[in-house]
Scaffold this motif. Structure first.
Motif, PDB file in Angstrom:
ATOM      1  N   ARG A 153      -4.822  -5.526  -3.194  1.00  0.00           N
ATOM      2  CA  ARG A 153      -4.043  -5.596  -4.430  1.00  0.00           C
ATOM      3  C   ARG A 153      -4.650  -4.767  -5.556  1.00  0.00           C
ATOM      4  O   ARG A 153      -3.956  -3.993  -6.216  1.00  0.00           O
ATOM      5  CB  ARG A 153      -3.885  -7.051  -4.873  1.00  0.00           C
ATOM      6  CG  ARG A 153      -3.019  -7.222  -6.110  1.00  0.00           C
ATOM      7  CD  ARG A 153      -2.617  -8.654  -6.299  1.00  0.00           C
ATOM      8  NE  ARG A 153      -1.744  -9.092  -5.224  1.00  0.00           N
ATOM      9  CZ  ARG A 153      -0.432  -8.906  -5.236  1.00  0.00           C
ATOM     10  NH1 ARG A 153       0.144  -8.277  -6.253  1.00  0.00           N
ATOM     11  NH2 ARG A 153       0.310  -9.335  -4.243  1.00  0.00           N
ATOM     12  N   TYR A 243       8.654  -0.591  -3.092  1.00  0.00           N
ATOM     13  CA  TYR A 243       8.074  -0.935  -4.387  1.00  0.00           C
ATOM     14  C   TYR A 243       9.197  -1.346  -5.330  1.00  0.00           C
ATOM     15  O   TYR A 243      10.218  -0.667  -5.427  1.00  0.00           O
ATOM     16  CB  TYR A 243       7.324   0.257  -4.989  1.00  0.00           C
ATOM     17  CG  TYR A 243       6.165   0.744  -4.164  1.00  0.00           C
ATOM     18  CD1 TYR A 243       5.013  -0.017  -4.040  1.00  0.00           C
ATOM     19  CD2 TYR A 243       6.217   1.967  -3.509  1.00  0.00           C
ATOM     20  CE1 TYR A 243       3.946   0.426  -3.279  1.00  0.00           C
ATOM     21  CE2 TYR A 243       5.159   2.421  -2.745  1.00  0.00           C
ATOM     22  CZ  TYR A 243       4.020   1.647  -2.638  1.00  0.00           C
ATOM     23  OH  TYR A 243       2.967   2.092  -1.885  1.00  0.00           O
ATOM     24  N   GLU A 256       5.872  -5.011  -7.314  1.00  0.00           N
ATOM     25  CA  GLU A 256       5.803  -5.849  -6.125  1.00  0.00           C
ATOM     26  C   GLU A 256       6.018  -4.962  -4.899  1.00  0.00           C
ATOM     27  O   GLU A 256       6.940  -4.148  -4.863  1.00  0.00           O
ATOM     28  CB  GLU A 256       6.885  -6.938  -6.174  1.00  0.00           C
ATOM     29  CG  GLU A 256       6.716  -7.930  -7.314  1.00  0.00           C
ATOM     30  CD  GLU A 256       5.456  -8.760  -7.175  1.00  0.00           C
ATOM     31  OE1 GLU A 256       5.032  -8.990  -6.019  1.00  0.00           O
ATOM     32  OE2 GLU A 256       4.893  -9.165  -8.205  1.00  0.00           O
ATOM     33  N   THR A 257       5.172  -5.123  -3.888  1.00  0.00           N
ATOM     34  CA  THR A 257       5.225  -4.282  -2.697  1.00  0.00           C
ATOM     35  C   THR A 257       5.569  -5.125  -1.477  1.00  0.00           C
ATOM     36  O   THR A 257       4.925  -6.140  -1.219  1.00  0.00           O
ATOM     37  CB  THR A 257       3.872  -3.585  -2.459  1.00  0.00           C
ATOM     38  OG1 THR A 257       3.478  -2.919  -3.650  1.00  0.00           O
ATOM     39  CG2 THR A 257       3.982  -2.578  -1.327  1.00  0.00           C
ATOM     40  N   THR A 258       6.594  -4.698  -0.752  1.00  0.00           N
ATOM     41  CA  THR A 258       6.986  -5.383   0.473  1.00  0.00           C
ATOM     42  C   THR A 258       7.117  -4.369   1.596  1.00  0.00           C
ATOM     43  O   THR A 258       7.266  -3.167   1.359  1.00  0.00           O
ATOM     44  CB  THR A 258       8.335  -6.116   0.302  1.00  0.00           C
ATOM     45  OG1 THR A 258       9.338  -5.166  -0.093  1.00  0.00           O
ATOM     46  CG2 THR A 258       8.232  -7.204  -0.749  1.00  0.00           C
ATOM     47  N   TYR A 260       9.534  -3.638   4.839  1.00  0.00           N
ATOM     48  CA  TYR A 260      10.864  -4.044   5.307  1.00  0.00           C
ATOM     49  C   TYR A 260      11.119  -3.497   6.702  1.00  0.00           C
ATOM     50  O   TYR A 260      10.911  -2.304   6.971  1.00  0.00           O
ATOM     51  CB  TYR A 260      11.936  -3.536   4.346  1.00  0.00           C
ATOM     52  CG  TYR A 260      13.346  -3.875   4.771  1.00  0.00           C
ATOM     53  CD1 TYR A 260      13.835  -5.175   4.629  1.00  0.00           C
ATOM     54  CD2 TYR A 260      14.180  -2.909   5.319  1.00  0.00           C
ATOM     55  CE1 TYR A 260      15.121  -5.496   5.022  1.00  0.00           C
ATOM     56  CE2 TYR A 260      15.471  -3.221   5.717  1.00  0.00           C
ATOM     57  CZ  TYR A 260      15.938  -4.518   5.569  1.00  0.00           C
ATOM     58  OH  TYR A 260      17.211  -4.831   5.966  1.00  0.00           O
ATOM     59  N   MET A 268       8.548  -8.640   4.076  1.00  0.00           N
ATOM     60  CA  MET A 268       7.472  -9.553   3.682  1.00  0.00           C
ATOM     61  C   MET A 268       6.491  -8.793   2.806  1.00  0.00           C
ATOM     62  O   MET A 268       6.469  -7.558   2.784  1.00  0.00           O
ATOM     63  CB  MET A 268       6.754 -10.112   4.912  1.00  0.00           C
ATOM     64  CG  MET A 268       6.049  -9.075   5.761  1.00  0.00           C
ATOM     65  SD  MET A 268       5.200  -9.838   7.161  1.00  0.00           S
ATOM     66  CE  MET A 268       4.576  -8.382   8.009  1.00  0.00           C
ATOM     67  N   ALA A 269       5.690  -9.532   2.061  1.00  0.00           N
ATOM     68  CA  ALA A 269       4.695  -8.915   1.191  1.00  0.00           C
ATOM     69  C   ALA A 269       3.678  -8.149   2.030  1.00  0.00           C
ATOM     70  O   ALA A 269       3.324  -8.569   3.136  1.00  0.00           O
ATOM     71  CB  ALA A 269       3.994  -9.979   0.353  1.00  0.00           C
ATOM     72  N   VAL A 270       3.223  -7.017   1.500  1.00  0.00           N
ATOM     73  CA  VAL A 270       2.276  -6.182   2.233  1.00  0.00           C
ATOM     74  C   VAL A 270       1.005  -6.945   2.575  1.00  0.00           C
ATOM     75  O   VAL A 270       0.441  -6.785   3.658  1.00  0.00           O
ATOM     76  CB  VAL A 270       1.947  -4.915   1.412  1.00  0.00           C
ATOM     77  CG1 VAL A 270       0.737  -4.196   1.979  1.00  0.00           C
ATOM     78  CG2 VAL A 270       3.132  -3.966   1.415  1.00  0.00           C
ATOM     79  N   ASP A 271       0.543  -7.803   1.655  1.00  0.00           N
ATOM     80  CA  ASP A 271      -0.710  -8.510   1.926  1.00  0.00           C
ATOM     81  C   ASP A 271      -0.563  -9.601   2.977  1.00  0.00           C
ATOM     82  O   ASP A 271      -1.538 -10.253   3.344  1.00  0.00           O
ATOM     83  CB  ASP A 271      -1.306  -9.094   0.641  1.00  0.00           C
ATOM     84  CG  ASP A 271      -0.333  -9.961  -0.134  1.00  0.00           C
ATOM     85  OD1 ASP A 271       0.725 -10.303   0.436  1.00  0.00           O
ATOM     86  OD2 ASP A 271      -0.627 -10.291  -1.292  1.00  0.00           O
ATOM     87  N   GLN A 272       0.670  -9.792   3.501  1.00  0.00           N
ATOM     88  CA  GLN A 272       0.872 -10.732   4.599  1.00  0.00           C
ATOM     89  C   GLN A 272       0.840 -10.042   5.960  1.00  0.00           C
ATOM     90  O   GLN A 272       0.921 -10.706   6.994  1.00  0.00           O
ATOM     91  CB  GLN A 272       2.208 -11.468   4.421  1.00  0.00           C
ATOM     92  CG  GLN A 272       2.228 -12.405   3.223  1.00  0.00           C
ATOM     93  CD  GLN A 272       3.571 -13.097   3.056  1.00  0.00           C
ATOM     94  OE1 GLN A 272       4.568 -12.717   3.670  1.00  0.00           O
ATOM     95  NE2 GLN A 272       3.598 -14.119   2.215  1.00  0.00           N
ATOM     96  N   ARG A 278      -2.643  -3.587   7.545  1.00  0.00           N
ATOM     97  CA  ARG A 278      -3.079  -3.398   6.161  1.00  0.00           C
ATOM     98  C   ARG A 278      -4.036  -2.219   6.063  1.00  0.00           C
ATOM     99  O   ARG A 278      -4.011  -1.462   5.092  1.00  0.00           O
ATOM    100  CB  ARG A 278      -3.741  -4.678   5.626  1.00  0.00           C
ATOM    101  CG  ARG A 278      -2.775  -5.819   5.416  1.00  0.00           C
ATOM    102  CD  ARG A 278      -3.245  -6.797   4.347  1.00  0.00           C
ATOM    103  NE  ARG A 278      -4.535  -7.387   4.617  1.00  0.00           N
ATOM    104  CZ  ARG A 278      -4.732  -8.486   5.350  1.00  0.00           C
ATOM    105  NH1 ARG A 278      -3.698  -9.096   5.900  1.00  0.00           N
ATOM    106  NH2 ARG A 278      -5.940  -8.977   5.520  1.00  0.00           N
TER     107      ARG A 278
END
Length: 292
Positions: A153, A243, A256-258, A260, A268-272, A278
């Motif tokens: 992040r 983004y 916010e970054t996802t 898709y 889903m969120a990138v950090d997931q 990652r």
């Protein structure tokens, strides 16, 4: 800008270590608990991205000292000048002269200083002339530390800020509207210019979209395309990095970054993502940033 030499004293498990002729890449190899992470933490401490803790001092509570030499090439100096770091002169020649006066240990393109931390919490940047030269920490770059958890992040937010246009950057710094080198004094001299405009011609939605487009979205769209092109090449997968600029009052200008997946139609969120993905995203993000 790069570190060319480090001399570390009394930091964590390190009694003394001297690293010289450091190139663009520094690879540390050693057994567990041999001091590799200590060296990385020492670099972060010098750059201001690591807070010295009581347990970082040795049993004798000796002062921590980290001597550093940093090379500043012409490109780095011009970047510092453009951002008015150390000095506010507009002409590069005057800025450079003032830069040298304020940083007397800068010679032959290299800046030498000693980071000092005492057990009582005192932090200093000693340059051989000044006990604590406050200008040194102004020019030091931010350092990112990625451990096995791949917490991306902070790094992502900083890189995305580089994509902002000049106006949004000025807004973030709280500078004067007429002179970016000065902080806003709330004199409201700019109101005469602002009042010539007619905000009543726009509705709230149009104003929000116009702000989003003018200040950020043009740069963000182009950067997003580069990240996705490199991410797909590196991962071999078809997910798309998205983004989204948040313009809510309590989240203004937060991105916010996802990721898709168009086949499964979910994001889903990138950090997931998993650690491996990652890592690929981090690599893609850095490559896209370096392409400019």
């Amino acid at each position: 800008m790069r570190i060319t030499e480090l001399h570390i004293y009394h930091f964590k498990s390190i009694r003394e270590i001297h690293l010289t002729e450091i190139e663009n890449v520094l690879i540390l190899v050693g057994q567990n608990s041999s001091g590799k992470t200590c060296i990385l933490d020492a670099i972060r401490a010098v750059m201001g991205n690591y807070v010295i803790a009581p347990e970082d001092f040795n049993e004798k509570r000796q002062k921590i000292e980290i001597e550093a030499e940093i090379e500043l090439d012409e490109e780095s100096l011009k970047s510092l000048h453009a951002r008015k770091i150390v000095s506010g002169y507009k002409r590069y020649e005057k800025w450079l002269a003032d830069f040298g006066n304020k940083l007397p240990s800068w010679k032959d393109g290299r800046l030498r200083f000693t980071f000092q931390a005492s057990p009582d919490g005192d932090i200093r940047y000693f340059d051989g002339v000044h006990k604590n030269n406050r200008y040194i920490c102004q020019l030091l770059p931010e350092v990112f530390y990625l451990d096995s958890q791949r917490d991306i992040r902070q790094m992502q937010e900083t890189i995305l800020m580089f994509q902002e246009d000049d106006l949004l950057k000025r807004m973030r710094t709280g500078c004067c509207m007429f002179d970016s080198g000065k902080p806003c004094s709330h004199c409201f001299s700019c109101m005469g210019l602002i009042e010539r405009k007619r905000p009543d011609e726009m509705n709230a939605f149009e104003a929000e979209k116009l702000l989003e487009y003018k200040l950020y979205q043009m740069n963000l769209d182009g950067f997003s395309r580069r990240v996705n092109r490199i991410f797909r090449r590196n991962s071999g997968r078809q997910e798309e990095i998205c983004y989204e600029l948040q313009c809510h009052a309590n989240q203004i200008f937060q991105v916010e970054t996802t990721v898709y997946n168009p086949n499964r139609e979910y994001g889903m969120a990138v950090d997931q993502m998993g650690k491996g993905m990652r890592s690929i995203y981090i690599l893609s993000l850095l490559e896209a940033c370096m392409e400019e």
